[in-house]
Structures are given as C-alpha cells and as structure tokens.
Design a protein around this motif. Structure first.
Motif, short mmCIF file in Angstrom:
data_model
loop_
_atom_site.label_atom_id
_atom_site.label_comp_id
_atom_site.label_asym_id
_atom_site.label_seq_id
_atom_site.Cartn_x
_atom_site.Cartn_y
_atom_site.Cartn_z
N GLU A 1 10.21 0.28 10.32
CA GLU A 1 9.43 -0.78 10.05
C GLU A 1 9.62 -0.97 8.62
OE1 GLU A 1 5.64 0.67 11.19
OE2 GLU A 1 5.78 0.28 13.17
N THR A 2 8.92 -0.39 7.61
CA THR A 2 8.94 -0.60 6.34
C THR A 2 10.06 0.01 5.61
OG1 THR A 2 7.47 1.10 5.91
CG2 THR A 2 6.48 -1.20 6.36
N LYS B 1 1.67 6.80 -6.88
CA LYS B 1 0.47 7.71 -7.02
C LYS B 1 0.95 9.05 -6.87
CE LYS B 1 -3.35 4.65 -6.53
NZ LYS B 1 -4.70 4.38 -5.74
N LEU B 2 1.67 9.50 -5.70
CA LEU B 2 2.42 10.85 -5.51
C LEU B 2 3.18 11.06 -6.65
CD1 LEU B 2 2.69 10.38 -1.69
CD2 LEU B 2 1.29 11.76 -2.89
N ASP B 3 4.09 10.28 -7.04
CA ASP B 3 4.90 10.47 -8.16
C ASP B 3 4.36 10.94 -9.54
OD1 ASP B 3 7.12 10.42 -6.39
OD2 ASP B 3 7.54 8.35 -6.94
N ASN C 1 0.85 -1.16 0.14
CA ASN C 1 -0.15 -0.21 0.07
C ASN C 1 0.84 1.22 -0.11
OD1 ASN C 1 -2.39 -1.36 0.05
ND2 ASN C 1 -2.51 -1.59 2.31
N GLU C 2 1.93 1.23 0.78
CA GLU C 2 2.58 2.37 0.88
C GLU C 2 3.49 2.44 -0.47
OE1 GLU C 2 5.35 1.66 4.16
OE2 GLU C 2 3.80 2.88 5.51
N MET C 3 3.96 1.45 -1.21
CA MET C 3 4.42 1.56 -2.32
C MET C 3 3.77 2.06 -3.58
SD MET C 3 6.80 -2.07 -2.59
CE MET C 3 7.17 -1.56 -4.28
N ILE C 4 2.59 1.71 -3.46
CA ILE C 4 1.21 2.13 -4.24
C ILE C 4 1.13 3.52 -4.05
CG2 ILE C 4 -1.11 2.03 -5.16
CD1 ILE C 4 -1.08 -1.09 -4.39
N HIS D 1 15.25 8.16 1.52
CA HIS D 1 15.09 7.33 0.22
C HIS D 1 14.29 6.22 0.68
CE1 HIS D 1 18.83 8.86 -1.68
NE2 HIS D 1 18.25 9.95 -1.35
N ARG D 2 13.71 5.38 -0.37
CA ARG D 2 12.82 4.39 -0.02
C ARG D 2 13.52 3.23 0.51
NH1 ARG D 2 9.32 4.87 -5.96
NH2 ARG D 2 8.83 7.20 -5.42
N PHE D 3 12.78 2.33 1.54
CA PHE D 3 13.45 1.30 2.12
C PHE D 3 14.82 1.44 2.86
CE2 PHE D 3 10.66 -0.55 -1.51
CZ PHE D 3 9.65 -1.32 -0.46
#
Length: 445
Positions: free
Chosen positions: A408-409, A294-296, A287-290, A399-401
């Motif tokens: 957490e994620t 979408k934000l991008d 969900n967070e990746m989606i 940055h992501r991950f």
C-alpha cells in the motif's frame, strides 16, 4: 599544541619531577653515608694508633716521629686527652685553643658524637679510649666535613650527568613512542574529515592496535551507517515526493474537470469518490510519516510497560481476523504462557498488526504466529504460505516507501522496524517452512 608534543611534555615533566625528588633524596643520603663511613674509618685508624700508643714509648723521639708520619700520611687530625687531669697528652692539631674549646663544649663520654664546630667549619668525630677501664685517657680523631662534601659534590655531579643522559634518552624514546601512538589518531582525523565531507568511498582502514583500532572500527561502522542513512533519506524523499505527487495530481485533475464541466453527473460523482479516496490515502501516508518521525526523535511518544506476549498475539489475531476472513486465510498461533516483554503495548501491537496484515495479504491460505523463549532471547515469528519475497527485495524491505507486490504505502514495515528497534529488539525477514515469507522479531533478555 599537538597531542604528540603534549604527551612528550607531560612525560618529560613527570620524569623530571621524579628525577628531582630522587636526586634530592640521594644528595642528602650521600652525606649521611659518607659521614658514617668516615666514622668507621676514623675508628679503624684510631684502633691502630691506640695499639701503637700502648706498645710504644712516646717519649722516644723516633716513636713520636713515626706516629706523626703516619698521621700526616693519612691526613689525620688527632689529639689525646686525659679527662681526669684535663690535660692534652699530644696533638697533631696546632690550634690548642680550638681543642680546649671543643673539650669545654662537647661531652667526650658520649659514644655518638655530633658534628663538632669550629667557626664555619664542621668536623666528623670518633673517640677511642686508650686504656679502657684503666684510665680516662681518650684518643680523638677528626675529619673536616668539607672534605666529605667535596666527595659528595663529585658523586652528585656524576649522578646528575647520568640523570641528564637518562632523561635525554627517555625523552627521545617517549617522542618516538608517542609518535607511534599519535600517528594513527592523526590518520583517523583525516578519515573523519572525509566522512564530514561525505566522501564515504574514500574512507580507508588505518594500521592501529588496541583501543585505537576499536575506535577506527567504530568510525568505519559510522561511515557505513551514515552512507546508508543518507542514501535511504535520498531514496525516501524521492519516493515520498512520488507517493504524494500521484494522489495530488489525481485530485487536481478531477477537481479541475469538475470545475470546468468536463465531468458531469455520474462522472462527477465518481470523480468526487476518487478524490475522497485519494485524500484518505494521503492522510494515511502523512500520518505514517509523522509517526516515523516521532519514533526517530521524540522520547515521550514511547511508554514502556510489562506486557504478556500471549495477550499481545491474541489481540493481534482478533484485530486481523476480519481481514483474514475476507482473504479466506486461517490464522494459527502457538504461544506458551509466562512470556513477558517490557515494551509500549500500543506501539508493539501496531508493529505486529503491520506485519500480520502484510502476511495475510500475501498468504495463500495460512498464517502462523509462534512465540518462543530461550535463556538469552524471546522470539516472535510470523510465517505465511504465499509466494514469499524475492532475494533482491529483502535487504530493502524495511526501508521507507519500499513496496512489495500488492503493497500500500510502503511505510508499514518501516514503522514496524522502528517500533521493534525502539523496544530494544531486532527484526529480519527470510523464507518460512510454509513456503512464503518469515518475519522474525527477536528481543534479548
């Protein structure tokens, strides 16, 4: 056609058009000036001849011979005419019929005479009264227009030669100037080719000035951002595969163990609980990746409205209060009234929650939220009194991950940055006066 040749051709064409208009204008003006100058000279010569006629007796052959020599020396075509008796007193022009035709055609009493015609020839004319106010005798002096046109042609040829030399010099200068202008663009093209091939380490600065230098700086910035983006995407896919692979392997292991009877009774129930927890974790990551995607890319996902910063921080505090009580952390906030932002309320609340909950997890006993306003910006600060963030981790924290201790994620802060930047603001991290981390959100007004 290359830009250099296009610019040179355009400049040469424009210069040729301007020179042609100037040449045509000068060509027509030259003849008018020559005619006016010739009329003045004829008038001066006419005055000399009139004084000679008044002072000398033309019945004397010596005087007449002297007059004819003067006329021949200055190549003057002259005749004297008595308009009262319509008699030609004397003439240096042998064609009397032509003189009679002129007298019958033109009005000799006019001061400004047109060009007299005789067949295909035209003449410049000047008429001088011999005895003003005493008689109607007039001296008429003529010059063939062909003589003036020859002078005009000679002058124009010289002028044309000067123009051609000038155009040649201008074209040469234009070639070198455009070459100096186009060369940086050509080098810039090769740098763009390197960026196209993702050879970012080989991109070099070029020698340029003005707007080209600004474009070159934009290209360098673009290359840096592309390199950073590609590296972050590569790291994102690596981390994403790892983050997704770990729970999937856990789920697969427990599922196969339960299927094969390895886990029974309490172990089976425990395995199911672990599988449900890992599935929920996967759902949260996905969900967070989606949301990040979408934000991008999507425009409609972001709906701006005018919100009060005081209410935004109040809602954040209320939602974060259960976690704060559980962690035994006190939340303090200091927000002056009257500060407003034009943002998506739900998205900005989510960004604030991600940062505040992160601060609560890492705080020892206190989290402080502060909002301030200056003439140029609105700033929201979230500080905690925890251990803080290491210097090595700060540049990659959004940055992501990328997860800090106890993360957490690894997507929460990346989502916060995407929302803040989509809102036209910026976010940064540093050390707070409380001893822990300081997250600063800044919006220009």
């Amino acid at each position: 056609m290359k830009l250099q040749y296009q610019l040179t051709l355009a400049f040469t064409t424009l210069l040729a058009i301007i020179m042609s208009v100037v040449a045509i204008t000068i060509y027509s003006l030259i003849l008018n000036l020559l005619i006016q100058d010739e009329q003045r000279q004829l008038e001066d010569n006419g005055q000399l001849i009139v004084r000679f006629l008044v002072s000398q007796d033309l019945n004397n052959s010596s005087n007449m011979q002297q007059l004819l020599q003067y006329l021949e020396e200055y190549d003057l075509q002259v005749f004297a005419y008595d308009s009262d008796s319509n008699d030609i007193i004397f003439s240096s022009i042998t064609n009397i019929r032509r003189i009679e035709n002129w007298i019958g055609t033109y009005d000799l009493s006019e001061e400004d005479q047109p060009l007299w015609k005789a067949g295909n020839e035209r003449y410049v004319v000047s008429i001088i009264p011999i005895y003003p106010q005493l008689s109607d005798e007039e001296l008429v002096l003529l010059t063939p227009l062909d003589d003036l046109q020859e002078v005009q042609q000679t002058f124009f040829k010289t002028l044309l030669l000067v123009f051609i030399i000038g155009i040649g010099i201008a074209v040469i200068l234009s070639y070198f100037l455009t070459k100096r202008l186009v060369t940086p663009l050509t080098k810039l093209k090769y740098q763009l080719k390197k960026i196209e091939k993702r050879q970012f380490d080989e991109v070099e600065e070029i020698q340029a000035s003005g707007e080209i230098k600004e474009v070159e700086q934009s290209v360098l910035d673009m290359a840096y951002e592309l390199r950073r983006y590609i590296q972050s995407q590569r790291q994102f896919f690596q981390n994403a595969s790892h983050e997704l692979k770990t729970p999937l392997m856990t789920i697969q292991g427990y599922a196969e163990g339960i299927r094969d009877g390895v886990f029974v009774k309490k172990e089976s129930e425990r395995g199911l609980d672990v599988m449900v927890a890992e599935i929920n974790r996967l759902k949260k990551i996905i969900n967070e990746m989606i949301l990040l995607a979408k934000l991008d890319s999507e425009e409609n996902i972001y709906r701006e409205e005018l919100i009060k910063v005081e209410e935004l921080i109040k809602l954040t505090t209320e939602r974060a209060l259960p976690l704060a009580n559980d962690q035994q952390v006190k939340i303090q906030h200091n927000t002056p009234s009257g500060i407003s932002l034009y943002v998506d309320n739900e998205k900005m609340l989510q960004a604030m929650m991600n940062i505040v909950t992160n601060a609560i997890r890492h705080a020892s006993s206190q989290v402080e939220i502060t909002a301030t306003r200056s003439e140029e910006s609105i700033t929201i600060s979230i500080a905690d009194d925890g251990k803080g963030i290491s210097e090595d981790l700060m540049p990659q924290l959004f940055h992501r991950f990328v997860k800090g201790e106890g993360g957490e994620t690894g997507l929460g802060l990346a989502i916060s940055r995407a929302i803040v930047e989509r809102s036209g603001g910026s976010i940064s991290v540093g050390k707070s006066n409380l001893g822990g981390a300081l997250f600063t959100i800044n919006f220009r007004v």
